[in-house]
Enzyme design. Sequence first.
Site, PDB file in Angstrom:
ATOM      1  N   GLU A  58       0.828  -1.214   0.000  1.00  0.00           N
ATOM      2  CA  GLU A  58       0.000   0.000   0.000  1.00  0.00           C
ATOM      3  C   GLU A  58       0.862   1.262   0.000  1.00  0.00           C
ATOM      4  OE1 GLU A  58      -3.055   0.424  -0.603  1.00  0.00           O
ATOM      5  OE2 GLU A  58      -3.695  -1.656  -0.563  1.00  0.00           O
TER       6      GLU A  58
ATOM      7  N   ASP B  20      -9.754   5.276  -2.392  1.00  0.00           N
ATOM      8  CA  ASP B  20      -8.735   5.921  -3.228  1.00  0.00           C
ATOM      9  C   ASP B  20      -9.407   6.432  -4.504  1.00  0.00           C
ATOM     10  OD1 ASP B  20      -9.240   3.683  -4.692  1.00  0.00           O
ATOM     11  OD2 ASP B  20      -7.163   2.998  -4.822  1.00  0.00           O
TER      12      ASP B  20
ATOM     13  N   TYR C 163       8.916   9.969  -5.208  1.00  0.00           N
ATOM     14  CA  TYR C 163       8.352  10.415  -3.939  1.00  0.00           C
ATOM     15  C   TYR C 163       9.133   9.809  -2.763  1.00  0.00           C
ATOM     16  CZ  TYR C 163       4.525  12.037  -6.807  1.00  0.00           C
ATOM     17  OH  TYR C 163       3.784  12.669  -7.765  1.00  0.00           O
TER      18      TYR C 163
ATOM     19  N   TYR D  39      -6.442   6.695   3.862  1.00  0.00           N
ATOM     20  CA  TYR D  39      -6.708   5.598   2.919  1.00  0.00           C
ATOM     21  C   TYR D  39      -5.880   4.362   3.283  1.00  0.00           C
ATOM     22  CZ  TYR D  39      -6.104   2.456  -0.896  1.00  0.00           C
ATOM     23  OH  TYR D  39      -6.012   1.290  -1.606  1.00  0.00           O
TER      24      TYR D  39
END
Length: 344
Positions: free
Chosen positions: A44, A145, A89, A127
């Site tokens: 995730e 999501d 990221y 989430y």
Amino acid sequence: MAEQGPNHGLAAGLLRWYGRHARSLPWRAPGSRRPNPYHVWLSEIMLQQTTVAAVIPYFQKFTARWPGIGDLAAASLDDVLAAWAGLGYYARARNLHACAKTIAGKFGGQFPENEDGLLALPGIGPYTAAAIAAIAFGRSAAAVDGNVERVISRLDAIETPLSQAKSAITSRVLDLVPAMRPGDFAQALMDLGATVCTPRTPRCELCPWTLACKAKARGMAEILPRKAAKKKAPVRFGHVFWLERSDGTVLLRRRPEIGLLGGMLEFPGSEWMEGARRSPNGSAPADISWKRIPGSVQHTFTHFKLELIVHQGMINSPSGGLWLHPEISPPPRSPQSCARLHGM
Ligand code: SF4
């Protein structure tokens, strides 16, 4: 939670469909085996902002190298960042490592089993907390999501722009979550959005909700969900400097730990400023004659665009700072490839 009535029928239909069409993914537990919370969490976190296809090889690499949360917690941050390279990221990788250390150090290697406990961990937002609670621990949670927002917007023909419809969508998902198999329900909804109720040309004829779907009935599936008009991303400008020493090494520096691309190596340069282009005034790392490389390096971040002018220079005398050879760790081979060290 609904056990009877239309919501129950929708959940049951979706679970039947999932039984036949579930995607086979390396982090999912086959059959009725209990999912491994470490695998669920790792997948995730990796899937935030990234596609399933991009994540699979990273997931396999991480779980082969660090088979459990304790192994990941014991790894060095540099090793984790290096293994993460390419997924983008990088704050996620830092939080991933911080989260592993917290769970190994404070929780004896066991994940909290509810959303509140998960939300308190680094890198876990609403989430992700809901997805882990539902999939790994069988909690009734609404993991909403972008895929799920799209499916629910269409199911109920919600015409309010997404930004204002989020809480209504979350409530609707919570109403739909069945008491039995909430984890399968969460994954089924994700799969439905990813494979059938796709952004363009949803395949309604294959959808288990086709009879109940209001957008399908009204012929508006493809125009939902509605999004608020996008603001134009601002452009920031800056200068970077490729300073090469006579031994062939190039000057780098490390960005501050907190903030954009935190802790990453970069070429020295100016601040990135919005508005008119400015001269490199005072931002060069040495008082020498610089040659400007034609063109510019451009990159789009989530909330702004960046344009960098690259300057090249040579220096003979040794000086302080971090000097790396282009042939060794991270390998920029020319001034034009500065972008790579800027995470582009
Ligand atoms: Fe999406 Fe079509 Fe299914 Fe409605 S019927 S949920 S639009 S795939």
